[in-house]
Design a protein around this motif. Structure first.
Motif, PDB file in Angstrom:
ATOM      1  N   UNK A   1      56.496  12.662 -17.202  1.00 43.04           N
ATOM      2  CA  UNK A   1      57.160  13.814 -16.655  1.00 43.04           C
ATOM      3  C   UNK A   1      57.964  14.455 -17.783  1.00 43.04           C
ATOM      4  N   UNK A   2      57.980  15.792 -17.817  1.00 41.11           N
ATOM      5  CA  UNK A   2      58.855  16.471 -18.769  1.00 41.11           C
ATOM      6  C   UNK A   2      59.208  17.864 -18.267  1.00 41.11           C
ATOM      7  N   UNK A   3      60.301  18.362 -18.817  1.00 42.82           N
ATOM      8  CA  UNK A   3      60.796  19.691 -18.463  1.00 42.82           C
ATOM      9  C   UNK A   3      61.092  20.438 -19.751  1.00 42.82           C
ATOM     10  N   UNK A   4      60.595  21.678 -19.837  1.00 43.28           N
ATOM     11  CA  UNK A   4      60.863  22.511 -20.999  1.00 43.28           C
ATOM     12  C   UNK A   4      60.636  23.965 -20.618  1.00 43.28           C
ATOM     13  N   UNK A   7      59.550  24.946 -17.126  1.00 36.52           N
ATOM     14  CA  UNK A   7      58.278  24.339 -16.715  1.00 36.52           C
ATOM     15  C   UNK A   7      58.528  22.852 -16.496  1.00 36.52           C
ATOM     16  N   UNK A   8      58.185  22.371 -15.312  1.00 36.73           N
ATOM     17  CA  UNK A   8      58.344  20.970 -14.950  1.00 36.73           C
ATOM     18  C   UNK A   8      56.962  20.374 -14.741  1.00 36.73           C
ATOM     19  N   UNK A   9      56.605  19.396 -15.572  1.00 41.38           N
ATOM     20  CA  UNK A   9      55.309  18.729 -15.469  1.00 41.38           C
ATOM     21  C   UNK A   9      55.497  17.345 -14.855  1.00 41.38           C
ATOM     22  N   UNK A  10      54.833  17.110 -13.732  1.00 48.29           N
ATOM     23  CA  UNK A  10      54.899  15.832 -13.042  1.00 48.29           C
ATOM     24  C   UNK A  10      53.548  15.131 -13.153  1.00 48.29           C
ATOM     25  N   UNK A  11      53.572  13.871 -13.499  1.00 53.33           N
ATOM     26  CA  UNK A  11      52.370  13.045 -13.638  1.00 53.33           C
ATOM     27  C   UNK A  11      51.347  13.647 -14.596  1.00 53.33           C
ATOM     28  N   UNK A  12      51.773  14.115 -15.785  1.00 54.19           N
ATOM     29  CA  UNK A  12      50.821  14.769 -16.677  1.00 54.19           C
ATOM     30  C   UNK A  12      49.789  13.814 -17.291  1.00 54.19           C
ATOM     31  N   UNK A  13      50.102  12.534 -17.362  1.00 55.82           N
ATOM     32  CA  UNK A  13      49.186  11.575 -17.994  1.00 55.82           C
ATOM     33  C   UNK A  13      49.219  10.251 -17.230  1.00 55.82           C
ATOM     34  N   UNK A  14      49.041  10.313 -15.945  1.00 59.44           N
ATOM     35  CA  UNK A  14      49.113   9.124 -15.106  1.00 59.44           C
ATOM     36  C   UNK A  14      47.886   8.240 -15.347  1.00 59.44           C
ATOM     37  N   UNK A  15      48.111   6.999 -15.821  1.00 59.98           N
ATOM     38  CA  UNK A  15      46.968   6.098 -16.043  1.00 59.98           C
ATOM     39  C   UNK A  15      46.282   5.748 -14.719  1.00 59.98           C
ATOM     40  N   UNK A  16      44.991   5.553 -14.741  1.00 65.19           N
ATOM     41  CA  UNK A  16      44.238   5.196 -13.537  1.00 65.19           C
ATOM     42  C   UNK A  16      44.754   3.919 -12.891  1.00 65.19           C
ATOM     43  N   UNK A  17      45.258   2.996 -13.688  1.00 64.79           N
ATOM     44  CA  UNK A  17      45.756   1.720 -13.158  1.00 64.79           C
ATOM     45  C   UNK A  17      47.047   1.881 -12.357  1.00 64.79           C
TER      46      UNK A  17
END
Length: 75
Positions: A1-4, A7-17
């Motif tokens: 998650x990041x904010x800049x 813009x708020x990005x949630x779960x941008x790189x959630x691993x499949x596991x």
């Protein structure tokens, strides 16, 4: 998650596991905290406390979802 830059990005790189989980009380700018919960790799709950601009654009898994003022209508 990041904010800049509103813009708020949630779960941008959630691993499949990690198909379910939660993050609690993550600090963002303007004395804001956010907690999120997901299941089946889908965002299920978002709690934001603080003063982010309502025009902040929210992205989930790198796809635009809505602005912050409409977030409750989409989760």
């Amino acid at each position: 998650m990041f904010y800049y830059n509103e813009r708020l990005d949630l779960l941008p790189a959630l691993p499949n596991a990690w198909n379910q989980g939660r993050l609690l009380d993550v600090c963002l700018p303007n004395q804001t905290t956010i907690s999120i919960q997901w299941a089946d790799s889908t965002l299920k709950k978002v709690d934001i406390t603080g003063d982010l601009p309502l025009s902040t654009k929210v992205f989930v898994k790198n796809e635009y979802l809505c602005t912050l003022d409409a977030l409750n209508d989409h989760i």
